[in-house]
Design an enzyme around this catalytic site. Structure first.
Site, mmCIF file in Angstrom:
data_model
loop_
_atom_site.group_PDB
_atom_site.id
_atom_site.type_symbol
_atom_site.label_atom_id
_atom_site.label_comp_id
_atom_site.label_asym_id
_atom_site.label_seq_id
_atom_site.Cartn_x
_atom_site.Cartn_y
_atom_site.Cartn_z
ATOM 1 N N PRO A 1 34.608 -30.383 90.249
ATOM 2 C CA PRO A 1 33.173 -30.713 90.322
ATOM 3 C C PRO A 1 32.990 -32.224 90.341
ATOM 4 O O PRO A 1 33.638 -32.939 89.576
ATOM 5 C CB PRO A 1 32.601 -30.112 89.032
ATOM 6 C CG PRO A 1 33.757 -29.957 88.113
ATOM 7 C CD PRO A 1 34.966 -29.762 88.964
ATOM 8 N N MET A 2 32.135 -32.692 91.243
ATOM 9 C CA MET A 2 31.858 -34.138 91.320
ATOM 10 C C MET A 2 30.396 -34.341 91.695
ATOM 11 O O MET A 2 29.970 -33.925 92.782
ATOM 12 C CB MET A 2 32.740 -34.807 92.373
ATOM 13 C CG MET A 2 34.140 -35.095 91.895
ATOM 14 S SD MET A 2 35.095 -35.962 93.158
ATOM 15 C CE MET A 2 35.620 -34.609 94.186
ATOM 16 N N VAL A 3 29.659 -34.990 90.787
ATOM 17 C CA VAL A 3 28.264 -35.300 91.054
ATOM 18 C C VAL A 3 28.168 -36.108 92.346
ATOM 19 O O VAL A 3 28.962 -37.026 92.564
ATOM 20 C CB VAL A 3 27.654 -36.081 89.865
ATOM 21 C CG1 VAL A 3 26.327 -36.715 90.246
ATOM 22 C CG2 VAL A 3 27.455 -35.156 88.677
ATOM 23 N N ARG B 1 39.172 -37.144 92.410
ATOM 24 C CA ARG B 1 39.174 -38.375 93.204
ATOM 25 C C ARG B 1 40.095 -38.323 94.421
ATOM 26 O O ARG B 1 39.724 -38.817 95.501
ATOM 27 C CB ARG B 1 39.531 -39.564 92.308
ATOM 28 C CG ARG B 1 38.414 -39.923 91.347
ATOM 29 C CD ARG B 1 38.922 -40.814 90.240
ATOM 30 N NE ARG B 1 39.903 -40.128 89.413
ATOM 31 C CZ ARG B 1 40.730 -40.714 88.545
ATOM 32 N NH1 ARG B 1 40.685 -42.017 88.402
ATOM 33 N NH2 ARG B 1 41.576 -40.016 87.827
ATOM 34 N N CYS C 1 31.800 -33.938 80.601
ATOM 35 C CA CYS C 1 31.192 -35.164 81.120
ATOM 36 C C CYS C 1 30.782 -36.094 79.971
ATOM 37 O O CYS C 1 29.967 -35.721 79.121
ATOM 38 C CB CYS C 1 29.973 -34.832 81.974
ATOM 39 S SG CYS C 1 29.206 -36.315 82.654
ATOM 40 N N GLN D 1 28.888 -25.081 88.978
ATOM 41 C CA GLN D 1 29.007 -25.729 87.665
ATOM 42 C C GLN D 1 27.630 -26.151 87.154
ATOM 43 O O GLN D 1 26.871 -26.800 87.875
ATOM 44 C CB GLN D 1 29.895 -26.974 87.701
ATOM 45 C CG GLN D 1 30.121 -27.448 86.260
ATOM 46 C CD GLN D 1 30.799 -28.807 86.126
ATOM 47 O OE1 GLN D 1 30.263 -29.817 86.583
ATOM 48 N NE2 GLN D 1 31.960 -28.829 85.504
ATOM 49 N N GLY E 1 44.829 -35.838 87.353
ATOM 50 C CA GLY E 1 46.028 -36.500 87.875
ATOM 51 C C GLY E 1 45.827 -37.358 89.104
ATOM 52 O O GLY E 1 46.800 -37.906 89.642
ATOM 53 N N GLU F 1 27.900 -30.909 89.184
ATOM 54 C CA GLU F 1 27.192 -30.390 88.008
ATOM 55 C C GLU F 1 25.684 -30.361 88.274
ATOM 56 O O GLU F 1 25.109 -31.371 88.693
ATOM 57 C CB GLU F 1 27.463 -31.282 86.789
ATOM 58 C CG GLU F 1 26.701 -30.821 85.568
ATOM 59 C CD GLU F 1 26.646 -31.876 84.455
ATOM 60 O OE1 GLU F 1 26.407 -33.055 84.759
ATOM 61 O OE2 GLU F 1 26.856 -31.509 83.293
HETATM 62 C C1 LIG Z 1 32.322 -39.117 91.546
HETATM 63 C C2 LIG Z 1 32.705 -38.205 90.407
HETATM 64 C C3 LIG Z 1 31.789 -37.301 89.932
HETATM 65 C C4 LIG Z 1 32.138 -36.418 88.907
HETATM 66 N N1 LIG Z 1 31.243 -35.459 88.528
HETATM 67 C C5 LIG Z 1 31.644 -34.476 87.663
HETATM 68 C C6 LIG Z 1 30.832 -33.332 87.430
HETATM 69 O O1 LIG Z 1 29.760 -33.166 88.016
HETATM 70 N N2 LIG Z 1 31.274 -32.404 86.554
HETATM 71 C C7 LIG Z 1 32.481 -32.521 85.916
HETATM 72 O O2 LIG Z 1 32.850 -31.635 85.134
HETATM 73 N N3 LIG Z 1 33.271 -33.595 86.143
HETATM 74 C C8 LIG Z 1 32.910 -34.533 87.011
HETATM 75 N N4 LIG Z 1 33.746 -35.571 87.328
HETATM 76 C C9 LIG Z 1 35.087 -35.604 86.706
HETATM 77 C C10 LIG Z 1 36.095 -34.902 87.629
HETATM 78 O O3 LIG Z 1 35.771 -33.570 87.844
HETATM 79 C C11 LIG Z 1 37.506 -34.979 87.045
HETATM 80 O O4 LIG Z 1 37.510 -34.353 85.796
HETATM 81 C C12 LIG Z 1 38.003 -36.419 86.878
HETATM 82 O O5 LIG Z 1 37.693 -37.217 87.980
HETATM 83 C C13 LIG Z 1 39.512 -36.430 86.716
HETATM 84 O O6 LIG Z 1 40.146 -35.776 87.797
HETATM 85 P P1 LIG Z 1 40.901 -36.610 88.956
HETATM 86 O O7 LIG Z 1 41.978 -37.395 88.295
HETATM 87 O O8 LIG Z 1 41.434 -35.575 89.888
HETATM 88 O O9 LIG Z 1 39.899 -37.511 89.563
HETATM 89 C C14 LIG Z 1 33.425 -36.484 88.318
HETATM 90 C C15 LIG Z 1 34.326 -37.435 88.788
HETATM 91 C C16 LIG Z 1 33.993 -38.276 89.823
HETATM 92 C C17 LIG Z 1 35.003 -39.250 90.337
#
Ligand SMILES: Cc1cc2nc3c(=O)[nH]c(=O)nc-3n(C[C@H](O)[C@H](O)[C@H](O)COP(=O)(O)O)c2cc1C
Length: 507
Positions: free
Chosen positions: A30-32, A255, A128, A99, A228, A55
């Site tokens: 999930p990514m806002v 990411r 979050c 989510q 990761g 989210e």
């Molecule tokens: C732009 C962005 C938006 C995010 N939005 C959410 C979200 O809406 N809900 C959530 O649970 N985590 C959110 N995260 C966290 C990611 O889901 C994830 O837990 C975090 O980036 C670590 O994972 P990664 O190393 O693969 O980036 C967000 C991360 C980024 C970079």
């Protein structure tokens, strides 16, 4: 990694529900702002098994209305101010995890029930750390209130028929983290995603793979490893190593996918240009908000955001501008046209050829398609020839242009009656042709279409083309109405009609 679904059967043996498995999967996290429909579809194309939406906050979602969007073939959840909070489509129905941000079991259930038929699973964000989430007791704030976590998850698990999951961050010790996940497991959730960082740690901090591993070993509910992207997972090949280090069979990428979604592809990574183009096509096709599209493309460009293309993107205000920055104008215009045609058809509630009166004007939803007519033949020409044959006054065209997209609509007056197409055209010439088609169809006069059969309206010489490079219509226009060259269709005298469906302004 293979994705599979378990089909659970009810007692009578009929198919009751298609339940997801959360083992051996790779998911888009999930990514806002990033996890909107275009990105989710892109991730699925490249091989993601599950895709989480951004989210969405329960209070806002609870006010939304579920609207079937027949133009886009989507289901939209629309806020009272008309904003589309969540858009989804059939293609992702078995793969999309919704989510939500919530701190209230009752409200969580209302929202889950609202989206239940359109998504594959419901997830609760418990990780979050941002203030907008935690100040309402949502996100990572829930981690310090396990009773609330249990209440929300129990309510959802018993209240909806699709799987329920949650996404957490780790607690200060392995023991606390394991103990929390054990309580979560007892609620009957289908999986727990564990972002291996503490609440106050930033994404640049090293990931605690040992915490994730300890949790995965301690419980039997599927654990999805997350966090990761920066150090461990850069390409698809790294995903396997991430699984090995965390001892989980499932992983979730945020990411790495945001930067280049082809990380999900075993034959990737693909060049960023291709990925951005694929993304933009989905954004246009699904009428994503242009600012959201721009934001996501800027994230993909990363350090190239100050390049000439990046600057064009930053200056862009609309999908038309963004398409120009990526050389996709043609795709944009064609897609817009198709959607507009569908919209008009649906609005009129009629098949394309149905005749409707708009005041004293006969209207039909007709689009002029050059490829449907032989070279040198056009409906406007046929109408003109008919007027001569019947010794009637020549057709008279009036043009209007609307401001929002500068499209044209022409009304033709012929034999005391007005005719127009309810569809708008991108050029004046095509608008006049469309009006002529409506007139000819209403009056039952041949219009010169390929396959329509021979007509003596326009003689064979004209059907075959002109000898002096001028069409009959043009000569006639000059002779009779003094119409300007600009207003009259100029057929391609070189016999090159490859782009003939494209309004001349756009070639
Ligand atoms: C732009 C962005 C938006 C995010 N939005 C959410 C979200 O809406 N809900 C959530 O649970 N985590 C959110 N995260 C966290 C990611 O889901 C994830 O837990 C975090 O980036 C670590 O994972 P990664 O190393 O693969 O980036 C967000 C991360 C980024 C970079």
């Amino acid at each position: 990694m293979s994705f599979y679904v378990l089909k659970s059967l009810c007692l009578s043996g009929s198919l009751m529900a298609v339940r997801l498995s959360f083992r051996n999967i790779t998911a888009l996290a999930p990514m806002v702002r990033v996890g909107t429909l275009p990105m989710r579809l892109l991730a699925l194309d490249y091989g993601a098994d599950l895709v989480y939406c951004e989210e969405l906050i329960d209070i806002k979602m609870a006010q939304c209305q579920r609207v079937v969007n027949e133009v886009l073939d989507t289901v939209d959840f629309v806020a009272p101010d008309e904003r589309v909070m969540f858009r989804t489509c059939e293609r992702e129905k078995e793969r999309v995890v919704f989510q939500m941000g919530t701190a209230d079991p009752d409200r969580a259930l209302i929202v889950a029930k609202l989206v239940e038929k359109d998504v594959a699973a419901i997830d609760v964000n418990m990780g979050c750390p941002k203030e907008y989430s935690t100040k309402g007791g949502m996100g990572a704030a829930l981690l310090s209130d396990p009773d609330k976590i249990v209440a929300i998850l129990r309510m959802l698990v018993t209240g909806v028929s699709i799987p329920v999951t949650c996404k957490i961050r780790i607690l200060p010790t392995v023991e606390e983290t394991v103990s929390l996940v054990r309580r979560i497991e007892e609620t009957g959730v289908a999986a727990v995603a564990v972002h291996g960082r503490l609440r106050d740690e930033r994404p640049r901090h090293p990931l605690h793979c040992d915490f994730i591993r300890a949790v995965a070993e301690a419980v039997s509910v599927p654990i999805i490893a997350n966090g990761g992207s920066l150090d461990l997972v850069k390409t698809h090949a790294d995903i396997e190593e991430f699984r090995r280090r965390t001892g989980t069979s499932s992983v979730m990428l945020a990411r790495a996918a945001m930067w280049n979604a082809s990380v999900f592809s075993s034959s990737g990574p693909f060049p960023l240009e291709r990925v951005m183009e694929d993304y933009l096509k989905y954004a246009i096709r699904y009428e994503n908000h242009a600012f959201n599209t721009k934001y996501c493309l800027c994230q993909m460009l990363r350090d190239k955001v100050e390049s000439p293309q990046g600057k064009l993107l930053q200056a862009a205000q609309t999908h038309a501008d963004i398409s120009a920055a990526f050389g996709l104008q043609q795709f944009f215009l064609q897609t817009e046209d198709q959607l507009q045609q569908k919209r008009s058809r649906l609005q009129s509630g009629c098949p394309p050829d149905a005749l409707l009166m708009d005041g004293d004007v006969c209207t039909m939803a007709v689009k002029f398609l050059r490829r449907e007519y032989p070279p040198h033949i056009s409906p406007k020409m046929f109408l003109l020839e008919w007027s001569r044959k019947e010794k009637l006054q020549q057709p008279l065209y009036e043009m209007v242009q609307r401001s929002q997209d500068r499209a044209f609509q022409s009304t033709v007056t012929f034999a005391g009656q007005k005719y127009r197409s309810s569809l708008w055209e991108k050029s004046k010439k095509f608008a006049e042709q469309a009006a002529s088609v409506v007139c000819l169809r209403v009056l039952g006069i041949p219009e010169g279409r390929i396959g329509e059969g021979e007509s003596d309206l326009v003689c064979k010489r004209k059907r075959d083309g002109t000898t002096n490079g001028t069409t009959e219509e043009e000569r006639s226009s000059k002779r009779h109405s003094g119409e300007s060259q600009l207003e009259t269709e100029t057929l391609n005298v070189n016999g090159d009609h490859d782009n003939a469906d494209t309004p001349p302004e756009r070639r």
